[in-house]
Write an enzyme that holds these catalytic residues in place. Sequence first.
Site, mmCIF file in Angstrom:
data_model
loop_
_atom_site.group_PDB
_atom_site.id
_atom_site.type_symbol
_atom_site.label_atom_id
_atom_site.label_comp_id
_atom_site.label_asym_id
_atom_site.label_seq_id
_atom_site.Cartn_x
_atom_site.Cartn_y
_atom_site.Cartn_z
ATOM 1 N N TYR A 178 0.729 -1.482 -0.020
ATOM 2 C CA TYR A 178 0.079 -0.021 -0.224
ATOM 3 C C TYR A 178 0.698 1.200 0.015
ATOM 4 O O TYR A 178 0.364 2.382 0.073
ATOM 5 C CB TYR A 178 -0.961 -0.101 1.162
ATOM 6 C CG TYR A 178 -2.191 -0.766 0.882
ATOM 7 C CD1 TYR A 178 -3.087 -0.267 -0.167
ATOM 8 C CD2 TYR A 178 -2.396 -1.685 1.533
ATOM 9 C CE1 TYR A 178 -4.193 -1.324 -0.372
ATOM 10 C CE2 TYR A 178 -3.484 -2.753 1.531
ATOM 11 C CZ TYR A 178 -4.488 -2.443 0.437
ATOM 12 O OH TYR A 178 -5.377 -2.980 0.090
ATOM 13 N N GLU A 220 -5.161 -29.474 9.173
ATOM 14 C CA GLU A 220 -5.121 -28.872 7.996
ATOM 15 C C GLU A 220 -5.859 -27.621 8.169
ATOM 16 O O GLU A 220 -5.600 -26.448 8.022
ATOM 17 C CB GLU A 220 -5.540 -29.626 6.794
ATOM 18 C CG GLU A 220 -5.749 -28.543 5.538
ATOM 19 C CD GLU A 220 -6.573 -29.451 4.266
ATOM 20 O OE1 GLU A 220 -6.858 -28.772 3.616
ATOM 21 O OE2 GLU A 220 -6.654 -30.617 4.421
ATOM 22 N N ASP A 280 -6.932 -33.463 4.748
ATOM 23 C CA ASP A 280 -8.144 -33.945 3.729
ATOM 24 C C ASP A 280 -7.498 -34.812 2.800
ATOM 25 O O ASP A 280 -6.367 -34.926 2.356
ATOM 26 C CB ASP A 280 -8.644 -33.078 2.850
ATOM 27 C CG ASP A 280 -9.856 -31.985 3.600
ATOM 28 O OD1 ASP A 280 -10.285 -32.593 4.952
ATOM 29 O OD2 ASP A 280 -10.150 -30.712 3.314
#
Length: 365
Positions: A106, A193, A245
Amino acid sequence: MEGKRSCLSSSIPSDLLRRIRKLTLSILTNLSNGQSPVVQIDRFRNYCTETSGNCYCNCGISVGKELLTLQRECHTRRLDVLLRVLLVVQTLLQQNRHGSKRDIYYMHPTVFKEQSVVDRAINDICILLQCSRHNLNVVSVGNGMVMGWLKFSEAGRKFDCINNPNTAYPVPVHVEDVEIDIIGVARYILVVEKESVFQRLANDSFCTRNRCIVVTGRGYPDVPTRRFLRLLIEKLHLPAYCLVDCDPYGIDILTTYRFGSMQMAYDAKFLCVPEIRWLGVFPSEVEKYCLPQQCLLPLTREDKTRVEAMLLRCYLRREAPQWRFELDLLLSRGLKCEIEALSVQSLSFLSEEYLPSKIQGGVYI
């Protein structure tokens, strides 16, 4: 690379400021002499697709150099961005202040245009100055969380997780300022996770029942989470397990913890956790736990492409052949599932049966 970094000590800021001056002076000297400056950036990788076994991806050795000159427009833009970011880094070091990557973006949004441009410049600067990102006083906004049998302090601020072992605390951003004060009752570290699974374990008082430490990076782990996990393992000498997963993204997150990421391959030795073991969910477990068809999803074309690319990674072939076997099985069956699919047995099946039985039985790879 590692050896060069070892010379950086408590005098890191002054060392880096000296290197910044040397780099900028070289560029200015070339320009004043009417010459196009050439900036050489070493290139690193943490894996390749070499099948002969002759690669050196895990040795921290440069695999080549990239030359940036003013003779190419794309290089001119990269040098412009690099020098702007370098000026910010110099200011942070001189003032002993910290800033985030987003702060830097920024400062010149119309020039940088997107965050990835700043991220790349920061990585280039780390390579040029032979240091890690935190040495530049550039920090990430931490995403990681931790709970369990642990006490630690960060820059004088104390965190006593043991008093409330099932309460989440933020992973410290300034890991170099962390001091570990642990009562020797934690048996292991479990990395999960996703935040949803982390909260499931918290609700089930998993840490209280199992005397462990649980960490989550809430998806792909950021640098503070990976550094903090490495610090815990080095200081506490505990076994570490990872639960992800049963899909390409979960397994890719697993490899990020163990082997590091390609984007920060130059710093892999300081971020990877080679001790971590894959606890689940394995593709080979789908039938064992009788997951119904409704819990399974077909791999998408993108999933299959990702798996095929991962199977070519040299470190899986060389250091984790069992992981590669499971990944190949995922591709051949064409089905994936989430950790939460285990809840089809019961809501507490994950915390009361699946995880304890696998850890106690040594069912991990």
